[in-house]
Design a protein around this motif. Structure first.
Motif, PDB file in Angstrom:
ATOM      1  N   ASN A 362       3.018  -7.199   6.071  1.00  0.00           N
ATOM      2  CA  ASN A 362       2.049  -8.217   5.689  1.00  0.00           C
ATOM      3  C   ASN A 362       0.644  -7.649   5.795  1.00  0.00           C
ATOM      4  O   ASN A 362       0.120  -7.452   6.893  1.00  0.00           O
ATOM      5  CB  ASN A 362       2.205  -9.430   6.601  1.00  0.00           C
ATOM      6  CG  ASN A 362       1.346 -10.604   6.170  1.00  0.00           C
ATOM      7  OD1 ASN A 362       0.588 -10.506   5.212  1.00  0.00           O
ATOM      8  ND2 ASN A 362       1.462 -11.709   6.880  1.00  0.00           N
ATOM      9  N   ALA A 363       0.029  -7.392   4.649  1.00  0.00           N
ATOM     10  CA  ALA A 363      -1.344  -6.884   4.614  1.00  0.00           C
ATOM     11  C   ALA A 363      -2.286  -7.940   4.056  1.00  0.00           C
ATOM     12  O   ALA A 363      -3.386  -7.636   3.606  1.00  0.00           O
ATOM     13  CB  ALA A 363      -1.406  -5.614   3.767  1.00  0.00           C
ATOM     14  N   SER A 364      -1.844  -9.213   4.087  1.00  0.00           N
ATOM     15  CA  SER A 364      -2.641 -10.300   3.502  1.00  0.00           C
ATOM     16  C   SER A 364      -3.306 -11.172   4.550  1.00  0.00           C
ATOM     17  O   SER A 364      -4.239 -11.908   4.227  1.00  0.00           O
ATOM     18  CB  SER A 364      -1.749 -11.180   2.634  1.00  0.00           C
ATOM     19  OG  SER A 364      -0.839 -11.914   3.447  1.00  0.00           O
ATOM     20  N   ALA A 387      10.205  -6.544   9.247  1.00  0.00           N
ATOM     21  CA  ALA A 387       9.148  -7.441   8.775  1.00  0.00           C
ATOM     22  C   ALA A 387       8.050  -7.401   9.824  1.00  0.00           C
ATOM     23  O   ALA A 387       8.265  -7.765  10.975  1.00  0.00           O
ATOM     24  CB  ALA A 387       9.677  -8.855   8.587  1.00  0.00           C
ATOM     25  N   ALA A 388       6.878  -6.933   9.434  1.00  0.00           N
ATOM     26  CA  ALA A 388       5.812  -6.738  10.410  1.00  0.00           C
ATOM     27  C   ALA A 388       4.456  -6.830   9.718  1.00  0.00           C
ATOM     28  O   ALA A 388       4.366  -6.857   8.482  1.00  0.00           O
ATOM     29  CB  ALA A 388       5.966  -5.378  11.087  1.00  0.00           C
ATOM     30  N   ASN A 389       3.388  -6.889  10.524  1.00  0.00           N
ATOM     31  CA  ASN A 389       2.032  -6.847   9.988  1.00  0.00           C
ATOM     32  C   ASN A 389       1.651  -5.402   9.692  1.00  0.00           C
ATOM     33  O   ASN A 389       2.021  -4.479  10.421  1.00  0.00           O
ATOM     34  CB  ASN A 389       1.036  -7.439  10.975  1.00  0.00           C
ATOM     35  CG  ASN A 389       1.207  -8.944  11.127  1.00  0.00           C
ATOM     36  OD1 ASN A 389       1.528  -9.639  10.157  1.00  0.00           O
ATOM     37  ND2 ASN A 389       1.016  -9.444  12.343  1.00  0.00           N
ATOM     38  N   ALA A 390       0.927  -5.207   8.597  1.00  0.00           N
ATOM     39  CA  ALA A 390       0.443  -3.870   8.257  1.00  0.00           C
ATOM     40  C   ALA A 390      -0.717  -3.495   9.166  1.00  0.00           C
ATOM     41  O   ALA A 390      -1.355  -4.355   9.784  1.00  0.00           O
ATOM     42  CB  ALA A 390       0.016  -3.836   6.795  1.00  0.00           C
ATOM     43  N   GLU A 391      -1.002  -2.207   9.239  1.00  0.00           N
ATOM     44  CA  GLU A 391      -2.094  -1.741  10.107  1.00  0.00           C
ATOM     45  C   GLU A 391      -3.451  -2.171   9.585  1.00  0.00           C
ATOM     46  O   GLU A 391      -4.399  -2.316  10.357  1.00  0.00           O
ATOM     47  CB  GLU A 391      -2.033  -0.216  10.226  1.00  0.00           C
ATOM     48  CG  GLU A 391      -0.789   0.278  10.969  1.00  0.00           C
ATOM     49  CD  GLU A 391      -0.768   1.788  11.112  1.00  0.00           C
ATOM     50  OE1 GLU A 391      -1.705   2.448  10.576  1.00  0.00           O
ATOM     51  OE2 GLU A 391       0.160   2.312  11.737  1.00  0.00           O
ATOM     52  N   ARG A 392      -3.564  -2.356   8.272  1.00  0.00           N
ATOM     53  CA  ARG A 392      -4.838  -2.811   7.707  1.00  0.00           C
ATOM     54  C   ARG A 392      -4.585  -3.733   6.515  1.00  0.00           C
ATOM     55  O   ARG A 392      -3.534  -3.692   5.903  1.00  0.00           O
ATOM     56  CB  ARG A 392      -5.705  -1.631   7.277  1.00  0.00           C
ATOM     57  CG  ARG A 392      -5.043  -0.725   6.261  1.00  0.00           C
ATOM     58  CD  ARG A 392      -5.931   0.429   5.895  1.00  0.00           C
ATOM     59  NE  ARG A 392      -5.325   1.310   4.904  1.00  0.00           N
ATOM     60  CZ  ARG A 392      -5.936   2.371   4.391  1.00  0.00           C
ATOM     61  NH1 ARG A 392      -7.158   2.698   4.801  1.00  0.00           N
ATOM     62  NH2 ARG A 392      -5.326   3.113   3.486  1.00  0.00           N
ATOM     63  N   MET A 393      -5.585  -4.551   6.236  1.00  0.00           N
ATOM     64  CA  MET A 393      -5.459  -5.512   5.147  1.00  0.00           C
ATOM     65  C   MET A 393      -5.610  -4.810   3.788  1.00  0.00           C
ATOM     66  O   MET A 393      -6.231  -3.762   3.676  1.00  0.00           O
ATOM     67  CB  MET A 393      -6.517  -6.611   5.260  1.00  0.00           C
ATOM     68  CG  MET A 393      -6.441  -7.421   6.552  1.00  0.00           C
ATOM     69  SD  MET A 393      -4.916  -8.402   6.700  1.00  0.00           S
ATOM     70  CE  MET A 393      -3.958  -7.361   7.809  1.00  0.00           C
ATOM     71  N   ARG A 394      -5.013  -5.450   2.764  1.00  0.00           N
ATOM     72  CA  ARG A 394      -5.089  -4.931   1.404  1.00  0.00           C
ATOM     73  C   ARG A 394      -5.420  -6.067   0.443  1.00  0.00           C
ATOM     74  O   ARG A 394      -5.001  -7.204   0.652  1.00  0.00           O
ATOM     75  CB  ARG A 394      -3.756  -4.318   0.958  1.00  0.00           C
ATOM     76  CG  ARG A 394      -3.300  -3.099   1.713  1.00  0.00           C
ATOM     77  CD  ARG A 394      -1.951  -2.629   1.152  1.00  0.00           C
ATOM     78  NE  ARG A 394      -2.022  -2.383  -0.280  1.00  0.00           N
ATOM     79  CZ  ARG A 394      -2.321  -1.197  -0.816  1.00  0.00           C
ATOM     80  NH1 ARG A 394      -2.560  -0.145  -0.017  1.00  0.00           N
ATOM     81  NH2 ARG A 394      -2.371  -1.042  -2.129  1.00  0.00           N
ATOM     82  N   GLU A 395      -6.147  -5.756  -0.622  1.00  0.00           N
ATOM     83  CA  GLU A 395      -6.400  -6.744  -1.666  1.00  0.00           C
ATOM     84  C   GLU A 395      -5.236  -6.805  -2.647  1.00  0.00           C
ATOM     85  O   GLU A 395      -4.880  -7.877  -3.141  1.00  0.00           O
ATOM     86  CB  GLU A 395      -7.693  -6.413  -2.417  1.00  0.00           C
ATOM     87  CG  GLU A 395      -8.953  -6.609  -1.585  1.00  0.00           C
ATOM     88  CD  GLU A 395     -10.209  -6.401  -2.416  1.00  0.00           C
ATOM     89  OE1 GLU A 395     -10.055  -6.148  -3.646  1.00  0.00           O
ATOM     90  OE2 GLU A 395     -11.306  -6.498  -1.873  1.00  0.00           O
ATOM     91  N   GLU A 396      -4.637  -5.632  -2.946  1.00  0.00           N
ATOM     92  CA  GLU A 396      -3.567  -5.570  -3.929  1.00  0.00           C
ATOM     93  C   GLU A 396      -2.247  -5.188  -3.279  1.00  0.00           C
ATOM     94  O   GLU A 396      -2.190  -4.294  -2.443  1.00  0.00           O
ATOM     95  CB  GLU A 396      -3.909  -4.557  -5.033  1.00  0.00           C
ATOM     96  CG  GLU A 396      -5.153  -4.926  -5.831  1.00  0.00           C
ATOM     97  CD  GLU A 396      -5.438  -3.908  -6.920  1.00  0.00           C
ATOM     98  OE1 GLU A 396      -4.715  -2.884  -6.983  1.00  0.00           O
ATOM     99  OE2 GLU A 396      -6.369  -4.131  -7.703  1.00  0.00           O
TER     100      GLU A 396
END
Length: 489
Positions: A362-364, A387-396
């Protein structure tokens, strides 16, 4: 208890049979004019789609074709109360390719959730009545008081709205409309001497009146109604009821296309009388011209299907992706060899899913999104990953793979077309999904649930027991046709 759309396909097939015998064409022309309703279909705005499409609609109405209430003694025969309404339950779209060599009948489950424009998203079986009621209110507000006009205009508006809804949902242009009631179906099954069916297990359902032993048996009249109405006590409820309807219709088609029925003028006259109580056709349907084009269709060339749905959807309805439904309905027109090729491709895709582990990140920043998407992919047959959170957020959003591009593309299809790119990070046999702020696919729109799998012509719907092309799998791996008596739940 509700009557399902088995009656409509039966009625249409009956008209076809009557016409193709060459018996009493003048009488038939007079007969068909007497059962024509007020609905006129104008498809000038639509482009040709390669088929004649007929919408077959069954209303759980306790009236005859002219709208007159059925007497209490008739309702008792039908094992029905007087509380019927204007819900249309399951609808059937009969697709006949322009070459006229075969026919495909596809069921639309009554609880399928569809976009109804002004009425929002609701179960498909409510479309006709919602528009009927809304039109009735509008007419009364305009000062219309004539009861016949109110009933006629509101009914036509409801019928047209149902057609528009299915056209938008399935991507077809409906050419003709047929509507039937309880009484005609009851009479029709008696005229043909009953239909042979087969049950895997004995049933005793007081809700529908279905009380049958296991095995092969011939049923008609009230028993036939009970057979196609039962949903309580069936493993998949309404979806198993659809299978019941389809095998019954196939049996009736086989019976009516037999020489014994076609060669008996007295039975043909009885069929006409039964249909007069049961069916309404759109006003401009030239049944004789239609029948001429249908003469080469044999019993084994009529196949019954069901649109791809998820068994659990919003508001206790069935979820369906319109784009997948449109692809499925389009594929019904493919020649048998191309459909077989699509089935083999679907089997390969299913195997690839089972061999591919998908990790979702999840990068949102949307809480719980990765878990919901992973659950959705798990239902679609992929091996369950992290299923985990990404290290950083992403727009796409992006899907990454190391060597299995085909698997990554399958994941992308399930999630709405996310960009796929090669990377050295995922191990072979593994795909990584990074969900950015732009993600709007399953999970984000709550398009999840247990017990069902979406189908797009390349996947196998395990929960519905179908092949990748959507045909019902009754234990022998074949579609339901009018050429045999398959045993069902």
């Amino acid at each position: 208890m509700t009557l399902r759309s088995v009656q409509m396909c039966v009625a249409t097939l009956s008209v076809i049979v009557l016409a193709t015998t060459g018996y009493a064409w003048g009488t038939l022309r007079e007969f068909t004019s007497s059962i024509s309703g007020d609905l006129r279909i104008n498809n000038e705005r639509d482009s040709p789609d390669g088929a004649t499409d007929i919408l077959l609609v069954g209303k759980d109405s306790r009236t005859d074709a002219q709208g007159n209430p059925l007497p209490d003694e008739v309702l008792r025969k039908l094992r029905a109360s007087d509380a019927g309404g204007h819900l249309t339950d399951t609808m059937i779209l009969l697709r006949i390719p322009d070459d006229g060599e075969h026919a495909r009948a596809v069921s639309f489950p009554r609880d399928t959730m569809v976009d109804m424009g002004e009425f929002g998203t609701n179960k498909l079986n409510s479309a006709l009545n919602r528009k009927r009621v809304a039109t009735l209110r509008e007419l009364k507000a305009e000062g219309v008081t004539d009861e016949r006009k109110l009933a006629r205009e509101s009914r036509i508006a409801g019928q047209q709205f149902l057609m528009d809804t299915i056209e938008d949902f399935a991507g077809v242009s409906i050419d003709h409309y047929a509507e039937v009631n309880l009484l005609g179906f009851y009479k029709l099954t008696q005229v043909v001497g009953g239909v042979k069916v087969c049950l895997k297990n004995p049933v005793d359902d007081p809700n529908s009146g279905a009380d049958f032993p296991a095995g092969t048996q011939t049923i008609s009249g009230a028993d036939a109604l009970a057979f196609v109405r039962q949903r309580h006590g069936l493993p998949r409820g309404d979806l198993d009821r659809i299978v019941r309807q389809q095998v019954f219709m196939s049996g009736l088609a086989r019976k009516m296309l037999s020489a014994g029925t076609l060669g008996n003028h007295a039975k043909l006259r009885e069929l006409m009388n039964a249909l007069g109580d049961s069916v309404l056709l759109d006003k401009d349907w030239d049944v004789l011209d239609f029948a001429t084009r249908m003469q080469d269709i044999a019993a084994g060339d009529i196949t019954f299907e069901t649109i791809p749905v998820e068994m659990t959807g919003p508001s206790s309805g069935l979820a369906a992706d319109p784009s997948e439904v449109r692809r499925f309905v389009d594929n019904l027109l493919l020649p048998p060899e191309e459909r077989e090729a699509a089935r083999r491709e679907a089997e390969r895709a299913e195997q690839l899913r089972a061999e591919t582990e998908v990790n979702v990140y999840n990068a949102s920043g949307v809480s719980g999104l990765a878990g919901r998407v992973r659950d959705d992919l798990d239902e679609d047959g992929f091996e369950r990953g992290a299923a985990a959170n990404a290290e950083r957020m992403r727009e796409e959003s992006v899907i990454r793979y190391s060597s299995d591009r085909e698997a990554a593309e399958l994941v992308s299809e399930e999630l709405g077309g996310i960009t796929v790119e090669q990377s050295s990070q995922p191990e072979p046999g593994t795909v990584s999904v990074y969900l950015g702020d732009d993600y709007q696919g399953p999970g984000a729109r709550k398009f999840t649930g247990t017990g069902g799998v979406r189908l797009d012509g390349r996947t196998t719907n395990r929960a519905l027991g179908t092949h990748g092309d959507g045909s019902e799998q009754l234990g022998d791996g074949k579609s339901i046709t009018a050429d045999g008596v398959p045993c069902v739940n």
